[in-house]
Write an enzyme that holds these catalytic residues in place. Structure first.
Site, PDB file in Angstrom:
ATOM      1  CB  CYS A 120      -1.113  -0.083   1.157  1.00  0.00           C
ATOM      2  SG  CYS A 120      -2.232  -1.311   1.210  1.00  0.00           S
ATOM      3  CG  HIS A 262      -3.041   3.655   2.596  1.00  0.00           C
ATOM      4  ND1 HIS A 262      -3.451   3.244   1.583  1.00  0.00           N
ATOM      5  CD2 HIS A 262      -3.187   2.545   3.439  1.00  0.00           C
ATOM      6  CE1 HIS A 262      -3.905   1.928   1.639  1.00  0.00           C
ATOM      7  NE2 HIS A 262      -3.665   1.573   2.812  1.00  0.00           N
ATOM      8  CG  ASN A 292      -6.945  -0.330   1.855  1.00  0.00           C
ATOM      9  OD1 ASN A 292      -6.247  -0.209   0.782  1.00  0.00           O
ATOM     10  ND2 ASN A 292      -6.263  -0.695   2.871  1.00  0.00           N
TER      11      ASN A 292
END
Length: 349
Positions: A120, A262, A292
């Protein structure tokens, strides 16, 4: 007496194009498997997510990356690109890297092209890599695409991951320019801690499984995450990294116009925002609609906000991320003056 000449601004990587793309398939909380025993209110309370996007069967990471790349190049005005980077944890194949094929499909055959693997954190690691290539003279203009199709990694029986992850892609175009001009990236902070490698992982599918296949089962090809421990690490690392890059850039939290972290979980976003600190109205988020999306989450959130007119030329933008590895990073960016409007992240009608 003649005053001394002003020092020229140092070189910097400069953003000149951005776009995002999500697949058409929508999975709302109400559409999650009944066997999970959850409802919309429960999921939204725990994650801040109302729905996430899922790629259709047969649609790979490369397809999402291609569309995001096309859109970003169009926003940048189509100037020649000589380097292509792809940040992903869900490549179409273990070998070769995705970037060379993407470059060819975009009509950029012959460009230098390679993948970045930092889970990520991949977009920020890719951004730093692109900046390094530009400032070293190895590249004149770089296309960086961050894309993930996490739905291909999810265990259908694991609701903890299934409620969170979505599929998507985001892309940026960068050129060499000067620090302080719109679009310039002023500072980076990157870090890692390999002692936490088992907190977020896909145990199987690599050389370790191939060398000892009897030690692995079918479930080891699925994504695993120890949520409570990840929450603590994510909040600490993103907060510290964001504060570090503010010092590198010479900014205070009050100087930051927009903060994009994020899009892991709404509770994480709130905790980090409060600790940096950046007030809620200055935070960029779209997790409620897309979930996500891994490496894609930051450029996707920025492109989404830009398409809605929520980001303005010259604004000071703080980025921060956290992912498997463990990895984390932050960057300080001055929002660019884009030559063309940023399209919405939805598929074209």
């Amino acid at each position: 007496m003649t005053p001394p000449a002003a020092r020229p601004a140092p070189p910097a990587a400069v953003l000149e194009g951005i776009a995002g793309y999500v697949p058409a398939g929508v999975v709302a909380n109400a559409g999650l498997p009944p066997a999970w025993g959850i409802d919309d209110a429960w999921v939204h309370r725990r994650t801040g997510i109302r729905e996430r996007r899922r790629a259709a069967p047969g649609v790979s990471t490369g397809e999402l990356a291609l569309e995001a790349g096309r859109r970003a190049l169009a926003v940048a005005g189509g100037a020649p690109v000589d380097t292509v980077l792809v940040a992903t944890s869900t490549p179409d194949r273990p070998m070769p890297a995705m970037a060379p094929q993407l470059a060819t499909r975009l009509g950029l055959g012959g460009a230098a092209a390679w993948d970045v693997s930092a889970a990520c954190s991949g977009f920020l690691y890719g951004l730093a890599t692109a900046a390094g290539a530009l400032l070293s003279g190895c590249a004149d203009r770089v296309l960086l695409v961050a894309a993930d199709v996490y739905s291909t990694l999810l265990d259908p029986d694991d609701r903890s991951a299934g409620i969170v992850f979505g599929d998507g892609a985001g892309a940026v175009v960068l050129r060499r320019g000067l620090a302080g001009e719109p679009g310039s990236i002023l500072a980076f902070d990157l870090g890692s801690d390999g002692s936490g490698d088992e907190l977020i992982e896909v145990p199987g599918g690599g050389a370790r499984e191939r060398s000892a296949p009897d030690s692995y089962g079918p479930g080891d090809r699925h994504f695993r995450m120890r949520g409570r421990e990840v929450f603590q690490h994510a909040v600490i690392r993103m907060t510290q990294s964001a504060q570090t890059v503010l010092k590198h850039a010479g900014w205070s939290p009050e100087d930051v116009d927009r903060f994009c972290a994020h899009q892991a979980n709404a509770r994480i976003l709130t905790a980090v925002g409060e600790r940096v600190p950046i007030p809620g109205p200055r935070r960029v988020t779209n997790i409620e609609r897309v979930g996500n999306t891994g490496a894609a989450s930051i450029p996707l959130a920025l492109a989404d906000a830009a398409s809605r007119g929520e980001l303005h030329v010259g604004e000071r933008v703080l980025l921060t991320t956290f992912g498997a590895g463990l990895t984390w990073g932050s960057a300080a960016v001055i929002w660019p003056r884009l030559g063309r409007a940023v399209p919405g992240i939805e598929p074209a009608a």
